[in-house]
Design an enzyme around this catalytic site. Sequence first.
Site, mmCIF file in Angstrom:
data_model
loop_
_atom_site.group_PDB
_atom_site.id
_atom_site.type_symbol
_atom_site.label_atom_id
_atom_site.label_comp_id
_atom_site.label_asym_id
_atom_site.label_seq_id
_atom_site.Cartn_x
_atom_site.Cartn_y
_atom_site.Cartn_z
ATOM 1 N N ASP A 41 -0.396 -0.166 -2.389
ATOM 2 C CA ASP A 41 -0.019 -1.457 -1.823
ATOM 3 C C ASP A 41 -0.933 -1.725 -0.616
ATOM 4 O O ASP A 41 -1.726 -0.867 -0.212
ATOM 5 C CB ASP A 41 1.463 -1.438 -1.415
ATOM 6 C CG ASP A 41 2.085 -2.839 -1.450
ATOM 7 O OD1 ASP A 41 1.345 -3.832 -1.280
ATOM 8 O OD2 ASP A 41 3.308 -2.950 -1.656
ATOM 9 N N GLU A 81 9.299 -9.797 2.495
ATOM 10 C CA GLU A 81 9.265 -8.382 2.890
ATOM 11 C C GLU A 81 10.129 -8.116 4.122
ATOM 12 O O GLU A 81 11.258 -8.585 4.206
ATOM 13 C CB GLU A 81 7.808 -7.928 3.048
ATOM 14 C CG GLU A 81 7.016 -8.097 1.743
ATOM 15 C CD GLU A 81 5.658 -7.452 1.753
ATOM 16 O OE1 GLU A 81 5.518 -6.320 2.248
ATOM 17 O OE2 GLU A 81 4.713 -8.076 1.238
#
Length: 626
Positions: free
Chosen positions: A306, A512
């Site tokens: 990521d 997020e």
Amino acid sequence: MSRILILFMGLALFWAASTEAEYLKYKDPKQRVGVRIKDLMKRMTLEEKIGQMTQIERKVATSDVMKKYFIGSLLSGGGSIPSTNASAKDWIEMVNGYQKAALSTRLGIPMIYGIDAVHGHNNVYNATIFPHNVGLGATRDPELVKRIGAATALEVRATGIPYAFAPCIAVCRDPRWGRCYESYGEDTELVQSMTELVPGLQGDIPPNMTKGVPYVGGNTKVAGSAKHFVGDGGTVKGINENNTVIDPHGLFSIHMPGYYDAIIKGVSTVMVSYSSWNGVKMHANRDLVTNFLKRTLRFRGFVISDWEGIDRITSPPHANYTYSILASINAGLDMIMVPNNYTEFIDGLTSLVKDGYIPMSRIDDAVKRILRVKFIMGLFENPLADESLVHHLGSQEHRELAREAVRKSLVLLKNGEAADGPLLPLPKKAPKILVAGTHSDNLGYQCGGWTIEWQGVSGNNITTGTTILQAIKNTIDPSTKLVHKKNPDKSFVESEDFAYAIVVVGETPYAETNGDSLNLTIPEPGLTTIQNVCGAVKCVVVLVSGRPVVIQPYLNGINALVAAWLPGTEGQGVTDVLFGDYGFTGKLPRTWFKTVDQLPMNFGDKNYDPLFPYGFGLTTEPTKAQ
């Protein structure tokens, strides 16, 4: 004479040798993929191999950087675009420019460009924005999700991009998690069924194809990425990037099965999670990445980190970057999303290989996997964008598909009391109606995070779409007077003699960690608007949110309640069911709690006492013309 013969023979041999040298097996599409990989690998230097393993952000990329470091991949982070309101052709020009630089290197290996297309091609102006995954989970319709995958692939390809970081197959077990809307639901089987997005994006794998081998079916399809491996939806208190504390049985029965399905369906890449499992960072977990994913599941695509994921192996992040490189590469990660400090990564990895800390076999495994995906998707034959696809971006056909998805995603939680009878569907013809709420006329709020910008945006000029207010105006009878007021006071509502009111409120956009919430309350003035309006007139509340939110204290004062999730650009899908052109069919993809003190609480738990249980959803029948 003999001298002439010898000279002639020498020239013939030289010509034959040079002709043979010009024939490169890796450039021959008639050769098997394995042969092409082997031929290319033997020609590559360490520097060229490490370049393939490096993915950098487009903002730091130039033609010179691509050539000097043999960069194998680029990406656009959230909101990283060629220009404001860039067209499909603007995107193509940018991507092709970088690709031409990659092709001009010694071996001419094409780069692969990736982007977060998580609910449609959400970074791009004028793209169709579909409901976020939580809404798609409410549809219980894998075939619809597959069609959305195909439409998304076309729109991504319309901008010259061949790689989408989707689907997120997290099983969100706690709605306090800021990424919960990226999950299809709390139930493993539901998430597994929605991996139909993979063949939607990539195409159906051919019959008899070896399981675990990536597949991309031509230039109207894109490589997908199952994410985030593994357990990201199970962290303590739903805190993003936190620790998932669960025994192996729990991990493998709840969080892993979606990966089995995605791999069987030929997913090209797997993205690793920021989170940890029982204290071990996933970006450094060799047991799960190499031993389980690659060896046990026989996944043959590539594993990608990521964004700055390897930096976060240490606490604080980037505290010991050499260790982070060592731990992640030896764990089995193949491509690293750097995305900015690429020289530090390249220099560090090169030194670790040359000094013997990372074996050459590990580098070769990574590069073979990356090349396999590039060969299978046809990048070597068709590295440049196909400009004939630009008309697919935001097409009417795709918008109709998104509208269908919105209709099917809406969950009717309450529809009047027994004594009063149902409020929905609403009559299109009425003397005067009120539309209120912060989310009634805000396209950005409707779409949520991961839309145009990483965190999402507010406003109606962000992209092309239809707000819920505009959809109501399009639907009601011309004789019906509509009054729109975001946050009216109670006395105003009482004085106006409205037939009914539609209140549209909810969460403001987030993505997020910014979405992590321990209280899960609707921001003001949402609740005040509900009280002011619903205390004075019959009302339907349309909740725009990425997850269940606190609603119990206000439920008694609401006549009808609709969970609309984050529906995207096609607000007309909301009015399709509010006014009865279609019936409500959506079912809760996650448990609706009474209070946050109950969390985490999921279907099947011992002390299961929800406000609305998993799978709940009232239905209505379509009405005849009103």
